[in-house]
Design an enzyme around this catalytic site. Structure first.
Site, PDB file in Angstrom:
ATOM      1  N   ARG A  52      29.955  -3.709 -35.041  1.00  0.00           N
ATOM      2  CA  ARG A  52      31.252  -3.644 -34.369  1.00  0.00           C
ATOM      3  C   ARG A  52      31.510  -2.217 -33.902  1.00  0.00           C
ATOM      4  O   ARG A  52      32.039  -1.999 -32.817  1.00  0.00           O
ATOM      5  CB  ARG A  52      32.375  -4.122 -35.305  1.00  0.00           C
ATOM      6  CG  ARG A  52      33.726  -4.209 -34.598  1.00  0.00           C
ATOM      7  CD  ARG A  52      34.795  -4.866 -35.447  1.00  0.00           C
ATOM      8  NE  ARG A  52      34.493  -6.272 -35.686  1.00  0.00           N
ATOM      9  CZ  ARG A  52      34.080  -6.762 -36.858  1.00  0.00           C
ATOM     10  NH1 ARG A  52      33.948  -5.983 -37.899  1.00  0.00           N
ATOM     11  NH2 ARG A  52      33.816  -8.043 -36.980  1.00  0.00           N
ATOM     12  N   ASP A  90      33.460 -11.447 -31.215  1.00  0.00           N
ATOM     13  CA  ASP A  90      32.908 -12.435 -32.129  1.00  0.00           C
ATOM     14  C   ASP A  90      31.654 -11.819 -32.707  1.00  0.00           C
ATOM     15  O   ASP A  90      30.896 -11.145 -31.998  1.00  0.00           O
ATOM     16  CB  ASP A  90      32.605 -13.761 -31.437  1.00  0.00           C
ATOM     17  CG  ASP A  90      32.436 -14.905 -32.454  1.00  0.00           C
ATOM     18  OD1 ASP A  90      32.971 -14.795 -33.582  1.00  0.00           O
ATOM     19  OD2 ASP A  90      31.772 -15.894 -32.125  1.00  0.00           O
ATOM     20  N   ARG A 125      43.738  -8.402 -40.082  1.00  0.00           N
ATOM     21  CA  ARG A 125      44.208  -7.038 -40.365  1.00  0.00           C
ATOM     22  C   ARG A 125      43.061  -6.089 -40.681  1.00  0.00           C
ATOM     23  O   ARG A 125      43.130  -4.887 -40.405  1.00  0.00           O
ATOM     24  CB  ARG A 125      45.224  -7.048 -41.518  1.00  0.00           C
ATOM     25  CG  ARG A 125      46.554  -7.660 -41.117  1.00  0.00           C
ATOM     26  CD  ARG A 125      47.276  -6.779 -40.104  1.00  0.00           C
ATOM     27  NE  ARG A 125      48.288  -7.501 -39.370  1.00  0.00           N
ATOM     28  CZ  ARG A 125      48.832  -7.082 -38.249  1.00  0.00           C
ATOM     29  NH1 ARG A 125      48.461  -5.952 -37.708  1.00  0.00           N
ATOM     30  NH2 ARG A 125      49.763  -7.786 -37.635  1.00  0.00           N
TER      31      ARG A 125
END
Length: 195
Positions: free
Chosen positions: A178, A69, A11
């Site tokens: 990210r 990943d 989440r």
């Protein structure tokens, strides 16, 4: 609104990436598409793991999707924990256990240089695309901050005095590994005639 599956049920990641997509896509989790099995991550590279997860979702659910990943690579530890970052301290995948092991491993090392690296694999209409984001930094000597997840409380990005866990989500996403990989993905998606 266009739909895209993020091959995770984490989440924290879903919230982080949803914010980056700025409402341009409806982001679906694995649960949203009815995928309740745990996706394997048994490759020896970040790229291999992201590819394995995205391909599995595409082949079994026929949904456009992407998987990521991420690894923390510490110079003094010869790139560890790397691909094993999530389970560095064992299969329980505890953030606190992983951080404690990392800090303990670095006690006798002067250099605390490290980098976060994210690999994203996108499966779009049976074609595969890969994207990468990297942020360099250092490992703090102790926990600082209570935001974020994973190694965020001990990672200080280059050019900053705060750990990721001391930054707002917006500040972190603007410079994170990210965030950088996602921006590459988003630019690619925006260039596509249809999704």
């Amino acid at each position: 609104m266009k739909e895209l599956c993020f091959a995770t049920n984490n989440r924290n990641k879903i919230a982080e990436v949803s914010q980056m997509l700025e409402g341009k896509y409806k982001l679906l989790s694995l649960e949203d598409i009815g995928c309740h099995e745990e996706l394997a991550e048994d490759q020896d590279t970040l790229e291999g793991n992201s590819r394995q997860k995205a391909r599995y979702v595409w082949e079994n659910y026929n949904v456009n999707c992407f998987a990521d990943d991420t690894g923390l690579e510490v110079d003094a530890l010869c790139g560890e924990p790397g691909v094993y970052s999530a389970r560095y301290a064992g299969p329980q995948r505890s953030d606190a256990d992983n951080i404690n092991k990392l800090l303990e491993s670095l006690q006798s090392h002067e250099s605390r240089r490290a980098r976060f690296r994210t690999s994203i694999t996108l499966y779009l209409d049976d074609k595969e695309y890969q994207f990468e984001g990297i942020v360099n930094g250092t490992i703090a000597t102790e926990y600082k901050g209570d935001k974020g997840f994973g190694y965020d409380p001990v990672f200080i990005p280059e050019g900053h005095d705060l750990t990721f866990a001391q930054m707002s989500a917006e500040e972190k996403n603007a410079i994170s590994h990210r965030g950088r990989a996602m921006q590459e993905l988003i630019r690619f998606l925006q260039a596509q005639p249809k999704l």
